[in-house]
Design an enzyme around this catalytic site. Structure first.
Site, short mmCIF file in Angstrom:
data_model
loop_
_atom_site.label_atom_id
_atom_site.label_comp_id
_atom_site.label_asym_id
_atom_site.label_seq_id
_atom_site.Cartn_x
_atom_site.Cartn_y
_atom_site.Cartn_z
N LYS A 86 -1.49 -6.05 2.79
CA LYS A 86 -1.48 -4.67 2.27
C LYS A 86 -1.05 -4.63 0.80
CE LYS A 86 3.16 -3.42 3.85
NZ LYS A 86 4.01 -2.42 4.45
N ASP A 87 -0.44 -5.71 0.28
CA ASP A 87 -0.03 -5.75 -1.13
C ASP A 87 -1.15 -6.20 -2.06
OD1 ASP A 87 2.56 -5.01 -0.46
OD2 ASP A 87 3.29 -7.08 -0.35
N ARG A 134 2.20 7.21 1.55
CA ARG A 134 1.36 7.33 2.75
C ARG A 134 2.20 7.80 3.94
NH1 ARG A 134 1.43 4.15 6.98
NH2 ARG A 134 2.70 2.62 5.87
N ARG A 135 3.35 7.16 4.13
CA ARG A 135 4.22 7.57 5.24
C ARG A 135 4.76 8.98 5.02
NH1 ARG A 135 7.03 1.74 5.00
NH2 ARG A 135 5.80 0.65 6.59
N ARG A 156 13.84 2.31 -2.06
CA ARG A 156 13.33 0.96 -2.32
C ARG A 156 14.28 -0.02 -1.68
NH1 ARG A 156 10.26 -0.87 -6.62
NH2 ARG A 156 10.26 -2.72 -5.33
N ARG A 162 17.46 -1.18 3.40
CA ARG A 162 16.94 0.06 3.99
C ARG A 162 17.66 0.43 5.28
NH1 ARG A 162 10.65 0.64 2.28
NH2 ARG A 162 10.82 -0.44 0.30
N CYS A 253 -2.67 0.33 -3.93
CA CYS A 253 -1.82 0.03 -2.76
C CYS A 253 -0.76 1.09 -2.53
CB CYS A 253 -1.11 -1.31 -2.94
SG CYS A 253 -2.16 -2.66 -3.44
#
Length: 328
Positions: A86-87, A134-135, A156, A162, A253
């Site tokens: 995905k990166d 997106r989330r 981040r 996180r 991305c």
């Protein structure tokens, strides 16, 4: 550019330095050792995305975790690299080849919340952290549609950082990728697996990309062939369709775009592939979400066409205006 020297003995695998990158690169290294009988050493490389503290949406997202690895490949400092698919930017440089896309991990997003809470049980005003537009778009849209009141805040940092926000009480929950937690052995900390009907993952989420130089030397050609043994054709065709959708939307991305291609089986026989796509404003007020189902693509071009067709339908429904900054 001078031709890289053929490798004697050990193969050098380029990887980012994060715990997750090292875990997934280590798994690939073990597989390549078994395949080739050669030692594989990890070469840790720091990327711009690792050192910048800016939001991904601000630094452009596209390629920030990848460029330094690709430069090391082209210079001959490493023999192959492992990326989170995905990166990867959707454009593939001619000098490099995706030698393998191994079988995909769980593509879903997950919640890690205080007190074992599920998303729908979060209290009013709960603060939910994610680094992904997106989330944000999809969580806000879901909350709006189901009468939930949550505040989705940008964060981040690595997995420890996180989850630490939740453990310290600074946030009520964070959203992460299931695949990453699986690969570092922390899936038991998940309090809720978010259905793909609720949050579509990032294009390519859960999949790895093994990249090396295109076969300009006998060494490169042999390595491309050896690594090809790790390729999973169903995963490759699915992520090709997802990334084609992303490219056709001209989105990077870090854009608020979700996509998932899944294979629909009749018993043991895979019959069709369904591609779903979503794009939305980060506040969740507007989403364009569409899907298409057809025969499983048998070629790269067919998979690309499926993604482009769905993107065209989404653009016709107003997707372009929802993505903010279009990727250049």
């Amino acid at each position: 550019m001078s031709e890289p020297e053929p490798v004697k003995g050990a193969l050098r695998l380029g990887t980012r330095r994060s715990q997750l990158a090292l875990a997934q690169s280590g798994q690939v290294a073990d597989a390549v050792r078994r395949l080739t009988g050669r030692p594989v050493e990890l070469v840790e490389i720091t990327t711009y995305g690792d050192v910048s503290r800016a939001d991904l949406a601000q630094i452009g997202g596209t390629g920030v975790f990848v460029t330094a690895l690709r430069e090391a490949l082209l210079k001959g400092d490493i023999d192959f690299a492992v990326h989170s698919l995905k990166d990867l930017p959707t454009g593939q440089p001619d000098e490099l080849v995706l030698a393998a896309v191994p079988e995909r991990e769980d593509p879903r997003d997950v919640l890690v919340a205080r007190e074992e809470l599920k998303f729908t049980d979060l209290p009013r005003g709960a603060r939910v952290g994610t680094g992904s537009p997106r989330r944000m778009a999809q969580l806000n849209s879901y909350a709006r549609a189901h009468g939930l009141s949550v505040e989705v805040v940008p964060i981040r940092g690595n997995v420890d950082t996180r989850i630490g926000y939740v453990r310290s009480g600074e946030l009520d929950a964070v959203v992460l990728a299931a695949a990453g937690l699986n690969r570092i052995g922390r899936i038991d900390e998940v309090t809720d697996f978010l259905s793909v009907d609720m949050v579509l993952p990032a294009p390519g989420q859960g999949a790895l990309a093994i990249e090396c130089r295109a076969g300009n030397t006998s060494h490169d050609s042999e390595l491309v062939a050896a690594l090809g043994e790790l390729d999973d054709p169903y995963t490759r065709v699915a992520v090709t369709a997802e990334r084609s959708l992303l490219a056709a939307l001209e989105a990077g991305c870090s854009a608020p775009v979700g996509a998932l291609a899944d294979l629909l089986a009749d018993g043991q026989i895979v019959k069709e592939m369904r591609l779903r796509g979503v794009v939305g404003t980060t506040d969740g007020s507007t989403l364009v979400q569409l899907s298409t189902t057809g025969p499983v693509p048998e070629t790269y071009d067919q998979a690309m066409a499926l993604g482009r067709e769905l993107a065209a339908e989404m653009l016709a429904k107003g997707a372009a205006g929802l993505m903010g900054e279009r990727a250049q």
